[in-house]
Design a protein around this motif. Structure first.
Motif, PDB file in Angstrom:
ATOM      1  N   SER A 105       0.862  -1.173   0.000  1.00 34.22           N
ATOM      2  CA  SER A 105       0.000   0.000   0.000  1.00 34.22           C
ATOM      3  C   SER A 105       0.899   1.224   0.000  1.00 34.22           C
ATOM      4  N   PRO A 107       1.052   5.489  -0.332  1.00 35.16           N
ATOM      5  CA  PRO A 107       0.273   6.736  -0.309  1.00 35.16           C
ATOM      6  C   PRO A 107       0.239   7.393  -1.687  1.00 35.16           C
ATOM      7  N   GLU A 108      -0.849   8.074  -1.977  1.00 38.87           N
ATOM      8  CA  GLU A 108      -1.008   8.725  -3.269  1.00 38.87           C
ATOM      9  C   GLU A 108       0.117   9.729  -3.519  1.00 38.87           C
ATOM     10  N   SER A 109       0.606  10.338  -2.448  1.00 43.90           N
ATOM     11  CA  SER A 109       1.674  11.324  -2.592  1.00 43.90           C
ATOM     12  C   SER A 109       2.990  10.699  -3.043  1.00 43.90           C
ATOM     13  N   TYR A 156       7.102  -0.388   2.194  1.00 46.13           N
ATOM     14  CA  TYR A 156       5.756  -0.351   1.634  1.00 46.13           C
ATOM     15  C   TYR A 156       5.134  -1.741   1.473  1.00 46.13           C
TER      16      TYR A 156
END
Length: 279
Positions: A105, A107-109, A156
């Motif tokens: 997973s 983060p979008e950033s 991640y």
């Protein structure tokens, strides 16, 4: 060969990995240009490819009486892992060996890391079974762990060792949706179509000239070394009945056995080195 020409940087990587690495890890630019000219690569293209490999951290400049480059110590583990994949992992995995599962997973950033994870897991041979969930034969677990640590992506990802598939789909059918079998088979067919005639021709010859062996071996190995990564080496019972990897591997093994030794002798003749020695 494939329809598109092989990139000079790929050919140079093959020369270093197959020959230079075992002969001290260094070669002069002049000798490399001589060798690459035998593969139809002009000197300016060689210099440009060397520059790109230097920027990527693959090669480091070092003068040993002449201008030359050695493999960066950082990439030795990558080449070692490549050897295991290319030369050792030629047989399908055993279903009893289980599975390696990667769950991530991001983060979008940090979506660039998500793209890198997808790309690298695909390159290792993982199949995508759901968003953020990837699967491969269990024997790829350590390679995945090493890759994730080396690239700084381990934070991640969760890696799991799974024993077997319990339910609820037909496993061969499910597997065929997780990996692109037609694309993999197309790559094997291209390789076999290009190099089976070469293998057949050489089988009729009584020996081979070292320079000719080099000219055959480097493009062949450059073409081949991508395939064991695209192919996860799934257990035979999960593969299509017409799986064509077996024939392609036989062609590769035959050519490797015939060409690698004479090809190395040619490189040593050009560079004035011996295995493990210095120029």
């Amino acid at each position: 060969m494939s329809d598109s020409p092989l990139r000079p940087s790929s050919l140079i990587s093959t020369v270093y990995g197959a020959f230079v690495r075992g002969s001290g890890g260094w070669i002069s630019v002049a000798d490399l240009i001589t060798l690459m000219s035998e593969l139809g690569v002009e000197s300016q293209a060689v210099r440009s490819a060397i520059s790109r490999l230097k920027k990527k951290g693959v090669l480091e400049p070092e003068r040993r009486g002449a201008t030359g480059y050695r493999l960066s110590p950082a990439v030795h583990p990558v080449f070692d892992a490549g050897d295991r994949r290319i030369f050792a992992s030629l047989e399908p995995a055993d279903l009893d060996d289980g599975w390696a599962m990667a769950v991530f997973s991001v983060p979008e950033s940090e979506r660039s890391h998500r793209y890198q994870l997808r790309t690298r897991l695909t390159w290792l041979g993982f199949g995508n079974i759901a968003p953020g969930v990837w699967l491969a034969p269990g024997r790829l677990l350590e390679d995945a762990r090493d890759m994730l640590v080396r690239l700084g992506l381990s934070e991640y990802v969760h890696l799991f060792a799974a024993a077997d598939y319990a339910a609820f789909s037909d496993l061969p059918e499910a597997v065929s949706s997780w990996w692109d079998f037609p694309a993999i088979q197309a790559q094997y067919a291209t390789f076999t179509g290009a190099y089976a005639p070469v293998a057949a021709k050489l089988a009729l010859q009584d020996g081979i000239d070292a320079a000719e062996a080099f000219r055959h071996y480097v493009p062949m190995l450059t073409e081949w070394r991508r395939l064991p990564y695209l192919d996860p080496g799934l257990p035979a019972e999960l593969l299509p009945a017409d799986w064509n990897a077996v024939g392609a591997r036989q062609v590769f093994q035959q050519l490797h056995e015939v060409l690698a030794g004479p090809g190395l002798r040619h490189v040593q003749d050009v560079t004035g080195t011996a295995a493990g020695g210095q120029p």
